[in-house]
Enzyme design. Structure first.
Site, PDB file in Angstrom:
ATOM      1  N   HIS A 114       0.798  -1.217   0.000  1.00  0.00           N
ATOM      2  CA  HIS A 114       0.000   0.000   0.000  1.00  0.00           C
ATOM      3  C   HIS A 114       0.829   1.265   0.000  1.00  0.00           C
ATOM      4  O   HIS A 114       0.278   2.365  -0.070  1.00  0.00           O
ATOM      5  CB  HIS A 114      -0.910   0.005   1.227  1.00  0.00           C
ATOM      6  N   CYS A 115       2.155   1.169   0.079  1.00  0.00           N
ATOM      7  CA  CYS A 115       2.990   2.365   0.231  1.00  0.00           C
ATOM      8  C   CYS A 115       3.941   2.608  -0.937  1.00  0.00           C
ATOM      9  O   CYS A 115       3.828   3.608  -1.640  1.00  0.00           O
ATOM     10  CB  CYS A 115       3.811   2.267   1.526  1.00  0.00           C
ATOM     11  N   ILE A 116       4.892   1.717  -1.136  1.00  0.00           N
ATOM     12  CA  ILE A 116       6.009   1.992  -2.035  1.00  0.00           C
ATOM     13  C   ILE A 116       5.586   2.212  -3.487  1.00  0.00           C
ATOM     14  O   ILE A 116       6.132   3.087  -4.149  1.00  0.00           O
ATOM     15  CB  ILE A 116       7.077   0.880  -1.939  1.00  0.00           C
TER      16      ILE A 116
ATOM     17  N   ASP B 205       3.078   5.973  -2.874  1.00  0.00           N
ATOM     18  CA  ASP B 205       3.409   7.192  -2.142  1.00  0.00           C
ATOM     19  C   ASP B 205       4.387   8.118  -2.850  1.00  0.00           C
ATOM     20  O   ASP B 205       4.211   9.346  -2.804  1.00  0.00           O
ATOM     21  CB  ASP B 205       3.947   6.841  -0.752  1.00  0.00           C
TER      22      ASP B 205
END
Length: 440
Positions: free
Chosen positions: A270-272, A275
């Site tokens: 969900h991040c890399i 974001d």
């Protein structure tokens, strides 16, 4: 303020959490364990009912933890947002995805803020935890709240504290990870810091919400850029006949100046994958080009294509055939090992690319029996995990290890498979060497 902080200390301070997913549930359980009464809010009625029955829908979060909090009446879930009036802190943990054009999608954040606004009252602390571009708390959230006539810093308190969840990490949980906290003014920072100090091992107060937002982006950009670097080295060293995993393992013995990152079939989670592009988008406002971030994105996005080309090359060399009408078994649909989290998993893209080139692609994952609905891969929804037996494995032209789950018997897999294409170095870590193993 002193009265509010005292209520935090005596645990009469009521915490509300909006968004009961991979961030919201661990945070709620942490707050319950710290002695706070917690109410969870979500628009998914089925999820709310499941939580209130004491059931977990996330594999690495034990059902016993939720059931205990529910039974002891320290935690409950609801779809009734009018109950926001009755809590003292409102913590927001909703998705912040990208649009099809790779621009920030703040629709969940904005919708949540508009749901809070008519229920906002004096003394409320509102904290955004969802990852976003620097300035979101001040430029998006505050105007929505202040349109009610209440003023940030005097009537209510607004802060940002980025989530740092790492699903399935056995060494670090919510309470043992330091928490960065930034507020809209000194009063908001004081109250938010008091709350998080009661929940986690250490807080890291910073000068503003925008700084806290930038911290989160910096952490994930650092990882994205370094993963892109080792992915590029993988391709270069592979052409030289050098094993990139052996290189990294040797390099990390240096006690200073080197930090190991490992290549893979693409970015997931969900991040890399998401974001860094929040900062890329925001940087345009200041006429700045984020060349490192964009280059890293290009390299990482290209990895599934490179892996599929590697499979085609290996099939040609070993079996004298291409991908058209080949049968491929993708090992692992979760984005990383030993969890059931499929968000942005590169395995989904790998299956699509294989099928675009005429192959039949099945998957096996001990943690994901059926592919759930996803934002960008609706055509894969409902596919079931294939059985993993020597007989079924022998029926495939190649096995692609995309996620290195510990539950898989790699020795048996290699023994049964005609060809194994390993993107995670899983076979070598299991001590296996064989002519039918190809690293990718």
């Amino acid at each position: 303020m002193s009265a509010l902080v005292q209520r935090v200390r005596d645990r009469s301070f009521r915490i509300g959490i909006i968004g009961l997913g991979y961030v919201g549930i661990p945070l709620a359980l942490t707050a319950c364990k710290a002695g706070f009464p917690v109410v969870g809010f979500d628009i998914d009625a089925r999820r709310v009912d499941q939580i209130n029955r004491g059931e977990s829908f996330i594999k690495h979060i034990p059902t016993e933890a939720i059931a205990s909090a529910i039974k002891e009446q320290r935690f409950r879930a609801t779809t009734d947002f009018d109950e926001l009036r009755d809590v003292d802190a409102i913590i927001i943990a909703v998705p912040t995805p990208l649009t099809k054009h790779r621009e920030p999608d703040l629709s969940y954040v904005e919708a949540t803020a508009r749901a809070i606004a008519p229920r906002l009252r004096k003394g409320h602390l509102v904290v955004l935890e969802s990852t976003t571009w620097p300035g979101t708390t001040d430029e998006v959230m505050r105007p929505i709240f202040e349109a009610t006539g209440l003023k940030s810093g005097s009537d209510f308190y607004l802060a940002f504290s980025p989530e740092r969840e790492d699903p399935g990490n056995p060494d670090f949980g919510t309470s043992t990870i330091p928490k960065v906290v930034g507020g809209d003014g000194a009063a908001a920072l004081e109250l938010a810091n008091a709350v998080y100090s009661a929940l986690v091992v250490k807080t890291v107060p910073v000068s503003s919400s925008a700084t806290a937002e930038a911290v989160k982006l910096t952490e994930n950009i650092f990882r994205a850029v370094n993963i892109a670097l080792v992915n590029e080295l993988k391709v270069i060293y592979g052409k030289m006949g050098i094993d990139v995993w052996e290189v990294i393992d040797a390099a990390k013995t240096k006690p200073f100046g080197f930090m190991p990152f490992y290549p893979g079939p693409g970015l997931g989670g969900h991040c890399i994958p998401i974001d860094p592009f929040y900062l890329t988008w925001k940087a345009r406002e200041f006429d700045v080009t984020t060349r490192f971030i964009e280059l890293a994105g290009q390299i990482n996005t290209a990895m599934p294509h490179w892996v599929v080309d590697r499979i085609a090359e290996a099939l040609d060399r070993q079996q004298g055939r291409g991908l058209n009408k080949a049968k491929i078994l993708v090992m692992g649909i979760a984005y990383k090992k030993n969890i059931d989290d499929m968000r942005e998993s590169p395995s989904l893209r790998l299956i699509e690319l294989l099928e675009e080139r005429g192959a039949t692609a099945d998957y096996h994952d001990p943690h994901v029996p059926v592919i759930p609905p996803t934002r960008e891969h609706a055509n894969l929804t409902g596919r079931a995990s294939a059985a993993l037996t020597p007989e079924t494995v022998k029926g495939y032209d190649a096995v692609l290890i995309a996620t290195d789950h510990d539950a898989v018997d790699y020795k048996a897999l290699v023994a049964a498979a005609r060809l194994v294409v390993d993107t995670r170095n899983a076979c070598a870590k299991a001590g296996l060497t064989a002519e039918n193993i190809v690293k990718a």
